[in-house]
Design an enzyme around this catalytic site. Structure first.
Site, PDB file in Angstrom:
ATOM      1  N   HIS A 181     104.498 -27.341 -68.155  1.00  0.00           N
ATOM      2  CA  HIS A 181     103.062 -27.614 -68.092  1.00  0.00           C
ATOM      3  C   HIS A 181     102.303 -26.380 -67.597  1.00  0.00           C
ATOM      4  O   HIS A 181     101.252 -26.028 -68.139  1.00  0.00           O
ATOM      5  CB  HIS A 181     102.805 -28.800 -67.162  1.00  0.00           C
ATOM      6  CG  HIS A 181     103.441 -30.070 -67.624  1.00  0.00           C
ATOM      7  ND1 HIS A 181     102.716 -31.177 -68.036  1.00  0.00           N
ATOM      8  CD2 HIS A 181     104.748 -30.428 -67.752  1.00  0.00           C
ATOM      9  CE1 HIS A 181     103.546 -32.153 -68.383  1.00  0.00           C
ATOM     10  NE2 HIS A 181     104.784 -31.715 -68.220  1.00  0.00           N
ATOM     11  N   ASP A 287      95.576 -31.137 -67.102  1.00  0.00           N
ATOM     12  CA  ASP A 287      96.759 -31.802 -67.626  1.00  0.00           C
ATOM     13  C   ASP A 287      96.544 -33.314 -67.555  1.00  0.00           C
ATOM     14  O   ASP A 287      95.951 -33.824 -66.603  1.00  0.00           O
ATOM     15  CB  ASP A 287      97.976 -31.393 -66.799  1.00  0.00           C
ATOM     16  CG  ASP A 287      99.288 -31.801 -67.447  1.00  0.00           C
ATOM     17  OD1 ASP A 287      99.586 -33.012 -67.450  1.00  0.00           O
ATOM     18  OD2 ASP A 287     100.016 -30.913 -67.918  1.00  0.00           O
TER      19      ASP A 287
END
Length: 623
Positions: A181, A287
């Site tokens: 991520h 995210d």
């Protein structure tokens, strides 16, 4: 006719415009606003003058910049900053609306006295974010300084990043602190910075350091538009990964995930500071597992939040498809035999997810995917229908398509790349299971034997999964069979530290990839045309493996998900490697992977669909 351009010309959004809305001409020392002279109440700019909103006032709202002009935001709108670059001029992003509307389309032939003058600047390759679009016509060379001008028939957009600092839009990146991520949003920061937009990449100190040290394909420290904003480190537990756990999910990372809740107030304060620093708008890209951190931001003025999905649209839609009772739609046949969502994640993850789902999804102004319509247009379209009108952009691959590699012979170049230089094309299989998977001793043993018996060349990254803080000292060192590395030294190498995966996959000697099928790894492998031997471990990986093997047909399954509780035999590993690397079936997969790679590369270049998608997103957030 083609107007002559001298070194004092400045141009609005790639175009010098003659006789459009008031007939302003472009000549020595003159520049033209978006709506011709109307923007400055019919007054022509003379040498040494700058422009404020409604009149000419020397020294107010702008100043001469490197033989160009800087102009106040509300004066000649969208001219703004001008600076000379190399032997050409830097230009803004979009075509003037007066010559055919947004996007710069124009009728052919052009009416007389509506000459469009453009000039060729040196292309900046990856930095290019404005599509070249020619409408019949030929270039002339009557421009002083050797720049080409395009006569009445032609529109060409130029490949320089727009200089729009004083558009005062700034982006804040809010990544989840897990390597896959962190990496994706760092690569997206690179892409957005190419549009001359300032990007603030945030996190606690250890996670910022992790992202910077492990960046591959480019050096983030050389990009002045990316600012790493470190917050105080909140203590959290950092347990070791458990290689013998019945479920391969990295539960050891969950304490670091929960610790991000402490970033809620600091991130809000940062956005307030950016707004108070005369930024017109703050765009927050977060995210999808960091909703709690950004939940207060939509209440701030001039702030927009966009959700980044770190998985494929194939995966995202499968989740909704399952919740809806598995309705039959085109494309859902590829979901046959995939596990239920509940089988892919442990109960501990669902508990964490609940903390995120409590946040109203309406904080979101749009959805972003590190994906491409070249790869999964069907599933992107299905997801678009689910968003009920919310905007969606597939703007991947985020990774560089031409990774910056250390020069040969450099002491900073990874040894695996030097070894690859000596191998034949497509002869090496790269074996890596990412940063969240720890293999047990038995799995390592059968993998070692299978690789050796396959008689194929390989690079094997043999390291334990990450902890929540990768800089803590406790690390498990895996032991191989006695004499193993000596026996395979002519055909393979073992990498026990961080490996430059992007550069390895981009190398011409790499012909296969044994992978867990994390989405980062899938995108990088597809970018460079490397087929995959899929060995999914947890989370989205079982679904990604279906996309790779069943839908795209650029890989094979090593271990079916249904057999995840069984230890794979060395014979299974051996056969999978041989099939991928030394069979006609593997060759066909490689051809399909190469064709997909070519299509992806074309999509991100000038005029490609992903270039257009990225341009569309940038135009949207800077509107």
């Amino acid at each position: 006719m083609a107007e002559k351009i001298t070194t004092k010309n400045t141009y609005d959004q790639n175009i010098g415009q003659e006789a459009t809305r008031g007939g302003a001409t472009v000549d020595e020392g003159w520049s033209v606003g978006q709506n011709g002279p109307q923007d400055v109440r019919g007054v022509i700019i003379g040498e040494g003058l700058s422009v404020d909103q409604n009149s000419l006032k020397d020294g107010k709202g702008g100043s001469i910049v490197d033989e160009g002009w800087s102009v106040d935001q509300n004066g000649m709108r969208d001219i703004r900053v001008r600076a000379k670059t190399n032997e050409g001029w830097s230009v803004s992003q979009n075509i003037v609306q007066d010559v055919g509307g947004e996007g710069g389309s124009i009728e052919h032939p052009l009416p007389k006295n509506q000459t469009i003058l453009k000039f060729l600047t040196s292309p900046l390759r990856d930095n290019a974010r404005v599509a070249a679009k020619d409408v019949k016509g030929e270039a002339t060379t009557d421009v002083e300084g050797g720049h080409s001008s395009l006569e009445n028939h032609t529109i060409a957009k130029f490949l320089t990043p727009p200089l729009r600092d004083d558009a005062r839009v700034v982006v804040v990146m809010v990544p989840l602190p897990a390597q896959g991520h962190l990496n994706q949003l760092l690569h997206l920061s690179r892409l957005i910075s190419m549009y001359n937009i300032q990007v603030y990449y945030i996190g606690i100190t250890s996670h910022i350091q992790q992202a910077k040290i492990r960046a591959h394909g480019f050096d983030p420290l050389t990009i002045t538009k990316i600012h790493f904003h470190e917050f105080h480190q909140t203590p959290f537990e950092t347990p070791l990964p458990n290689p013998n756990a019945s479920f391969k999910f990295p539960n050891q990372l969950l304490p670091s995930f929960y610790a991000t809740s402490h970033l809620r107030e600091p991130v809000c304060l940062l956005v307030r500071e950016l707004l108070s620093a005369n930024h017109r708008k703050v765009v927050v890209i977060y995210d999808s597992l960091m909703k709690c951190v950004v939940q207060d931001l939509p209440q701030l003025p001039n702030t927009e939040c966009y959700c980044f999905n770190s998985t494929s649209a194939f995966m995202s839609y499968s989740y909704l498809w399952e919740l809806k009772g598995k309705p039959l739609h085109p494309g859902t046949e590829n979901y046959e035999d995939i596990p239920t969502i509940g089988d892919s994640f442990p109960p501990e993850f669902w508990e964490f997810l609940k903390t995120q789902e409590q946040v109203d999804w309406k904080i979101n102004c749009g959805e972003l995917y590190n994906s491409s319509r070249v790869i999964e247009s069907l599933y992107l379209d299905l997801m678009a229908k689910e968003y009920d009108g919310m905007k969606q952009w597939a703007i991947g691959p985020f990774n560089p398509m031409e990774p910056q590699e250390k020069s040969k012979g450099s002491n900073k170049r990874h040894e695996s790349l030097d070894w690859l230089d000596k191998q034949e094309r497509d002869s090496v299989i790269f074996v890596s299971f990412g940063t969240t998977t720890s293999l047990c001793d038995e799995e390592i043993k059968v993998l070692a034997i299978g690789l050796e018996k396959s008689l194929q060349k390989f690079i094997w990254v043999l390291r334990d999964a990450d902890k929540g803080d990768v800089f803590t000292s406790d690390v498990r060192k895996v032991q191989l069979l006695d004499g193993y590395e000596e026996r395979i030294k002519e055909r393979g190498i073992i990498v026990r530290d961080w490996a430059p995966q992007l550069e390895i996959l981009a190398h011409s000697s790499t012909g296969g990839f044994m992978s867990h099928c994390g989405w980062n790894s899938c995108m990088e492998s597809m970018s460079f045309g490397v087929p995959i031997a899929a060995w999914p471990m947890h989370s989205d990986q079982p679904r990604n493996s279906q996309l790779v093997t069943k839908y795209l047909k650029i890989g094979l399954i090593v271990r079916p998900w249904a057999c995840r509780d069984e230890v794979v035999t060395s014979e299974v590993v051996e056969n999978a490697v041989k099939t991928l690397m030394a069979s006609s079936e593997g060759d066909e997969m490689r051809k399909r992977a190469a064709n997909l790679s070519n299509a992806i590369k074309k999509s991100v270049t000038d005029g490609g669909m992903n270039r257009a998608e990225m341009d569309s997103f940038i135009a949207h957030i800077t509107r």
